[in-house]
Design an enzyme around this catalytic site. Sequence first.
Site, short mmCIF file in Angstrom:
data_model
loop_
_atom_site.label_atom_id
_atom_site.label_comp_id
_atom_site.label_asym_id
_atom_site.label_seq_id
_atom_site.Cartn_x
_atom_site.Cartn_y
_atom_site.Cartn_z
N ASP A 1 0.86 -1.19 0.00
CA ASP A 1 0.00 0.00 0.00
C ASP A 1 0.89 1.23 0.00
OD1 ASP A 1 -3.28 0.34 0.77
OD2 ASP A 1 -2.02 2.13 0.80
N ASP B 1 4.59 2.55 -4.91
CA ASP B 1 3.52 2.98 -5.80
C ASP B 1 3.44 1.96 -6.95
OD1 ASP B 1 2.00 4.18 -7.74
OD2 ASP B 1 3.23 6.00 -7.91
N ILE B 2 2.32 1.23 -7.04
CA ILE B 2 2.23 0.18 -8.07
C ILE B 2 1.89 0.75 -9.46
CG2 ILE B 2 1.87 -1.91 -6.71
CD1 ILE B 2 -0.98 0.20 -8.16
N TYR C 1 -12.35 6.78 -14.16
CA TYR C 1 -12.46 5.56 -13.35
C TYR C 1 -13.15 4.45 -14.15
CZ TYR C 1 -13.95 2.79 -9.24
OH TYR C 1 -14.17 1.80 -8.32
N LYS D 1 -11.65 0.86 -15.28
CA LYS D 1 -12.27 -0.38 -14.82
C LYS D 1 -12.68 -1.27 -16.00
CE LYS D 1 -11.94 0.01 -10.36
NZ LYS D 1 -10.78 -0.68 -9.74
N THR E 1 -16.60 1.32 2.36
CA THR E 1 -15.22 1.77 2.60
C THR E 1 -15.22 3.29 2.42
OG1 THR E 1 -14.62 1.72 0.26
CG2 THR E 1 -14.30 -0.33 1.49
N1 LIG Z 1 -15.78 0.01 -2.10
C1 LIG Z 1 -16.57 -0.28 -3.13
O1 LIG Z 1 -17.81 -0.39 -3.00
C2 LIG Z 1 -15.98 -0.48 -4.49
C3 LIG Z 1 -16.87 -0.56 -5.60
C4 LIG Z 1 -16.34 -0.82 -6.85
C5 LIG Z 1 -14.97 -1.00 -7.00
N2 LIG Z 1 -14.13 -0.90 -5.93
C6 LIG Z 1 -12.69 -1.09 -6.13
O2 LIG Z 1 -12.16 -1.90 -5.09
C7 LIG Z 1 -10.81 -1.48 -4.82
C8 LIG Z 1 -10.65 -1.16 -3.35
O3 LIG Z 1 -11.47 -0.07 -3.00
P1 LIG Z 1 -11.71 0.40 -1.49
O4 LIG Z 1 -13.10 0.84 -1.44
O5 LIG Z 1 -11.21 -0.61 -0.54
O6 LIG Z 1 -10.76 1.72 -1.47
P2 LIG Z 1 -9.86 2.37 -0.31
O7 LIG Z 1 -9.66 3.79 -0.69
O8 LIG Z 1 -10.41 2.05 1.04
O9 LIG Z 1 -8.46 1.59 -0.45
C9 LIG Z 1 -7.63 1.72 -1.58
C10 LIG Z 1 -6.19 1.57 -1.12
O10 LIG Z 1 -5.33 1.65 -2.28
C11 LIG Z 1 -4.15 2.33 -1.91
N3 LIG Z 1 -3.49 2.88 -3.10
C12 LIG Z 1 -3.90 3.93 -3.87
N4 LIG Z 1 -3.00 4.18 -4.84
C13 LIG Z 1 -2.01 3.26 -4.70
C14 LIG Z 1 -0.81 3.02 -5.43
N5 LIG Z 1 -0.47 3.77 -6.48
N6 LIG Z 1 -0.01 2.00 -5.02
C15 LIG Z 1 -0.36 1.22 -3.95
N7 LIG Z 1 -1.47 1.43 -3.23
C16 LIG Z 1 -2.30 2.44 -3.59
C17 LIG Z 1 -4.63 3.41 -0.96
O11 LIG Z 1 -3.57 3.92 -0.15
C18 LIG Z 1 -5.72 2.68 -0.17
O12 LIG Z 1 -5.22 2.15 1.04
C19 LIG Z 1 -10.53 -0.30 -5.75
O13 LIG Z 1 -9.87 -0.75 -6.92
C20 LIG Z 1 -11.91 0.20 -6.09
O14 LIG Z 1 -11.94 0.90 -7.31
C21 LIG Z 1 -14.60 -0.63 -4.68
#
Ligand SMILES: NC(=O)c1ccc[n+]([C@@H]2O[C@H](COP(=O)([O-])OP(=O)(O)OC[C@H]3O[C@@H](n4cnc5c(N)ncnc54)[C@H](O)[C@@H]3O)[C@@H](O)[C@H]2O)c1
Length: 303
Positions: free
Chosen positions: A38, A73-74, A164, A168, A198
């Site tokens: 992360d 950073d990925i 976004y 996706k 989240t």
């Molecule tokens: N929460 C939902 O309902 C939902 C819905 C659709 C899709 N998603 C997808 O699920 C995934 C997780 O979402 P979430 O809700 O847990 O988000 P979140 O914001 O709680 O967590 C995302 C994490 O990614 C890390 N991150 C960001 N950029 C980064 C980078 N360049 N390198 C490494 N780490 C990095 C952040 O520091 C954070 O801890 C995402 O891809 C999101 O698009 C979530």
Amino acid sequence: MGNFLAGKVVAVTGAGRGIGRAVALACAAEGARVVVNDYGVSIDGAEPTSDIAAAVVKEIVAAGGEAVAVADDISTMAGGQRVVDTALAQYGRIDGAVCVAGILRERMLFNMSEEEWDPVLATHLKGTFTVFRAASAVMRKQGAGTLIGFTSGNHQGSVSQANYSAAKGGIISLVRSAALGLHKYGVTANAVAPVARTRMSANVPMELKEIGDPEDVAALVVYLLSDRARAEKITGQVYTVAGPKIAVWAQPRELRAAYAAEPWTPERIAEFLPGTVGTDPMPLLERLEEMARAAATDSHPNA
Ligand SMILES: NC(=O)c1ccc[n+]([C@@H]2O[C@H](COP(=O)([O-])OP(=O)(O)OC[C@H]3O[C@@H](n4cnc5c(N)ncnc54)[C@H](O)[C@@H]3O)[C@@H](O)[C@H]2O)c1
């Protein structure tokens, strides 16, 4: 602890918070050794800190599991490579790579800047590529492995998050390409479109009718990483988990075709297309129109 992933090594990006954190904890609880990646950024990708990944490693170790942190950073090739190299250096192999990291920069398309477009594509789409690229090179030699990308229901389109949505959609095509290209090497690739509470879902502009918790999503990811899913030959699929609901998305395919006896001209298409090939109604557009009608009725109840 369970043993769904006993002996496996799994790398999870974005594992410091939200869904990624739940995935990392669940993988460790099921016996996997985990690389916790992360970058520790804010929801729009700013102010990185290594504390976020380190805290999840501490949680895993405190619960009796094994994990190592990578705060890179990925969205960079070096970052994706470091995630995989760390798995190899610490644990000697990589069985699963789960790309969860993501950020949001919301803006209507006609106002969106390059600074809002590029980092979102770089984090989601390129950030899945960098890890898939490095992991698949190792998995190909191992003759086994599982790649998991994170997409969203928003891949169908989005009113105010074109960046976004495009990322996706790209992840789904990347996952299907990985499934096709790595099939003969025993490597599977699937995508998850989650809906879970989240910090990110708290920022979604639409009301989410079906939603659950990150732990629901983590259970599906553990299953997809397991030998049980591999035995079922599950690959190239997109699954949604939203609380109690689990769903599979359709594969894209041609819906209706028509053939011309003579070469197409715009005139011939204008006469032919509407009544034969037609259109495929867009569910999200229908929902928008429904919402607009409801809003109009609310503001003019007697109209
Ligand atoms: N929460 C939902 O309902 C939902 C819905 C659709 C899709 N998603 C997808 O699920 C995934 C997780 O979402 P979430 O809700 O847990 O988000 P979140 O914001 O709680 O967590 C995302 C994490 O990614 C890390 N991150 C960001 N950029 C980064 C980078 N360049 N390198 C490494 N780490 C990095 C952040 O520091 C954070 O801890 C995402 O891809 C999101 O698009 C979530």
